[in-house]
Scaffold this active site. Structure first.
Site, PDB file in Angstrom:
ATOM      1  N   LYS A 180       1.128  -1.303   0.172  1.00 28.51           N
ATOM      2  CA  LYS A 180       0.506   0.536  -0.119  1.00 28.51           C
ATOM      3  C   LYS A 180       0.651   1.159  -0.423  1.00 28.51           C
ATOM      4  CE  LYS A 180      -1.504   3.316   2.029  1.00 28.51           C
ATOM      5  NZ  LYS A 180      -1.664   4.293   1.360  1.00 28.51           N
ATOM      6  N   GLU A 255       8.998   1.835  10.694  1.00 23.18           N
ATOM      7  CA  GLU A 255      10.504   2.376  10.718  1.00 23.18           C
ATOM      8  C   GLU A 255       9.811   4.128  11.037  1.00 23.18           C
ATOM      9  OE1 GLU A 255      12.030   5.391   9.963  1.00 23.18           O
ATOM     10  OE2 GLU A 255      12.264   4.236   8.234  1.00 23.18           O
ATOM     11  N   CYS A 289      12.996  10.555   7.161  1.00 22.62           N
ATOM     12  CA  CYS A 289      13.606  10.157   9.037  1.00 22.62           C
ATOM     13  C   CYS A 289      14.596  10.342   9.285  1.00 22.62           C
ATOM     14  CB  CYS A 289      13.039   8.666   8.486  1.00 22.62           C
ATOM     15  SG  CYS A 289      14.018   7.736   7.833  1.00 22.62           S
ATOM     16  N   GLU A 388       9.438  15.946  16.154  1.00 22.58           N
ATOM     17  CA  GLU A 388       9.815  16.348  14.073  1.00 22.58           C
ATOM     18  C   GLU A 388       9.149  17.115  13.443  1.00 22.58           C
ATOM     19  OE1 GLU A 388       8.752  12.348  11.192  1.00 22.58           O
ATOM     20  OE2 GLU A 388      10.782  12.460  11.396  1.00 22.58           O
TER      21      GLU A 388
END
Ligand code: TXE
Length: 486
Positions: A180, A255, A289, A388
């Protein structure tokens, strides 16, 4: 901007055939806000059919994947790597326009995608179990087996690279896949899937259901027919996905991003460190990331470093990816508003913008641009040093000594990567051991991507490892066979 030529299929790929999904979603250019393509809006029924096809391909009822030996899988993956390389210009064009990233980077991402297939193609026939010395009348061995149907939910920031990282490893280990991709950017992934079919990948080995996270994504994560799930995205969605998979006791690899520090000591090679610090935060406009989004700098050189960085930040410019700028736009208006909101809140709290980049002359109207920001004078524990942002924003903090550097480095819930810049060998090792994260780079940052290097986080950055041999092993499970003999 016009709609893309060479646009990939608008459907879902199930059992080796592209099928109409009914509804579609518009794909917008991050640089102009204009529509550039449409993709399928897959639903639970498509996910169900894709899982059924992947199961049939794994069990041998569909296609030939289950008959592929490790060597045959290796050969197919290596041939596919060559097919990606042959198509690299089209793939890079799609990746650049779909994600907004600079063309040079898009080309690098396609090369990395091919490299994953080459690496895991080379590794597929070198993966094996062990024998275990046990009591005298036993022979004990471990069989390293594929899970079966691997569900993979991937994000929009590095579609082609993460496709390579997940799909190549899962196929190399003998699994079948239901993927996906992200609704915000997946055109390169759809073309890669078409190339895989064209390259003779047996029916059902790789199935793709594009669509919304809350529809196709949620249906895949909660599907009782999957055997393993790997997810790359936000910690919040990662929690939902983990909970959904736990209903069926499906193992997961998560992750989930980071707030990675670059730690610069006074004895460091400053030129090398600062070049890597800038690159580490503006690459992919900070939507990485492993972005080095925090700079921890020794107090004695703090002011000089901020001045030198300010000059570098002011020279940075933002533009559409096709013009190969320092920094492209953010993926969508929501991401831009989130990042600008956090910058505004920081300024309101007394944090100083020491420098900003600029928008290039002639940059398209309607793009989701955020120019690079250098933030200093950050109170300890402030959100810009903990959360983040996923934008080109570097938060600078001073540290007093080694112990203080370690304390600040570990002062977030994340733990994905860290960079350590010092010539002192003992300190290099002490920091490498003391920092709570999945990767530590000493006198470099990111090791140029490192397909071979195990990657993954601790804490809110997630768990499990991708890349390298660890990544390949993580798509297998061990069965112990104990044979008693006379
Ligand atoms: O992520 P989501 P978003 C971080 C980054 C960013 C934030 C939000 O901080 O600002 O996440 O981005 C699918 N069930 N990262 O909203 O929601 C979705 O369709 C199943 C870090 O884009 O995590 C997409 O394919 N799937 C990161 C994927 O999850 C669902 C990369 C990621 O989307 C779902 C991207 C659901 N309920 C964002 N909801 C990294 N680690 O590199 C969404 N999805």
């Amino acid at each position: 901007m016009s709609e893309l030529s060479l646009v990939p299929p608008e459907g879902v790929l199930i059992g080796g055939k592209w099928q109409d999904s009914g509804e579609t979603l518009e794909v917008m250019s991050p640089a102009s806000g204009q529509r550039i393509a449409r993709i399928a809006r897959g639903q639970a029924e498509h996910v169900d059919a894709a899982v059924t096809a992947a199961r049939a391909a794994f069990s041998g009822e569909l296609g030939a994947w289950s008959t592929f030996t490790a060597r045959a899988r290796s050969e197919w993956l290596l041939a596919f790597a060559a097919a990606i390389e042959a198509d690299r210009d089209v793939l890079a064009e799609l990746e650049c326009r779909d994600t907004g990233k600079p063309m040079t980077q898009a080309k690098g991402d396609i090369a990395a995608c091919a490299r994953y297939f080459r690496f895991y193609g080379g590794a597929a026939d070198k993966l094996h179990g062990e024998t275990i010395p046990y009591d005298g009348d036993y022979a004990v061995m471990t069989l390293r087996e594929p899970f079966g149907v691997c569900a993979q939910i991937i994000p929009w920031n590095y579609p082609a690279q993460i496709f390579g990282r997940c799909v190549a490893a899962a196929l190399a280990a003998g699994n079948t896949v239901v993927l996906k991709p992200a609704e915000d950017a997946c055109l390169s992934v759809l073309r890669l899937c078409s190339l895989a079919v064209h390259a003779g990948l047996p029916e059902g080995a790789l199935n793709v259901v594009p669509g919304l996270g809350r529809e196709a994504g949620a249906a895949l994560a909660s599907h009782p027919g999957i055997d393993h799930l790997s997810f790359t995205g936000s910690p919040e969605t990662g929690t939902h996905v983990t909970q959904a998979a736990a209903q069926h006791h499906v193992p997961v690899t998560m992750e989930l991003g980071g707030k990675s520090p670059q730690i610069v000591f006074a004895d460091a090679d400053r030129e090398a460190a600062l070049a890597a610090v800038v690159k580490g935060i503006i690459q992919n406009a900070g939507q990485t990331c492993s972005a080095g989004s925090r700079l921890l700098v020794e107090r004695s050189i703090h002011d000089e470093v901020v001045l030198a960085l300010a000059a570098r930040f002011e020279a940075l410019s933002c533009d559409a990816g096709e013009r190969d700028p320092d920094c492209g736009p953010l993926i969508n208006a929501r991401q831009r508003d989130k990042v600008m909101g956090l910058i505004d809140a920081a300024v309101h709290d007394g944090i100083r913008i020491a420098a900003k980049g600029r928008l290039a002359e002639g940059a398209p109207q309607g793009g989701h641009f955020v120019v690079p920001h250098l933030l200093t004078e950050i109170p300890e524990g402030h959100a810009v040093s903990r959360e983040e942002l996923f934008g080109p924003v570097l938060a600078v903090q001073a540290f007093e000594d080694e112990a203080d550097a370690i304390r600040l480095a570990n002062a977030t819930d994340f733990g994905l990567c860290a960079g350590v810049w010092t010539k002192d060998g003992g300190r290099q090792l002490r920091l490498a051991k003391a920092i709570r994260s999945g990767q530590v780079f000493v006198n470099n940052y990111g090791a140029a991507g490192g397909v071979e290097l195990p990657f993954g986080g601790v804490g809110r950055s997630g768990h499990g490892r991708e890349k390298g041999f660890e990544g390949l092993r993580s798509y297998t499970r061990i069965k112990t066979v104990a044979i008693r003999h006379d």
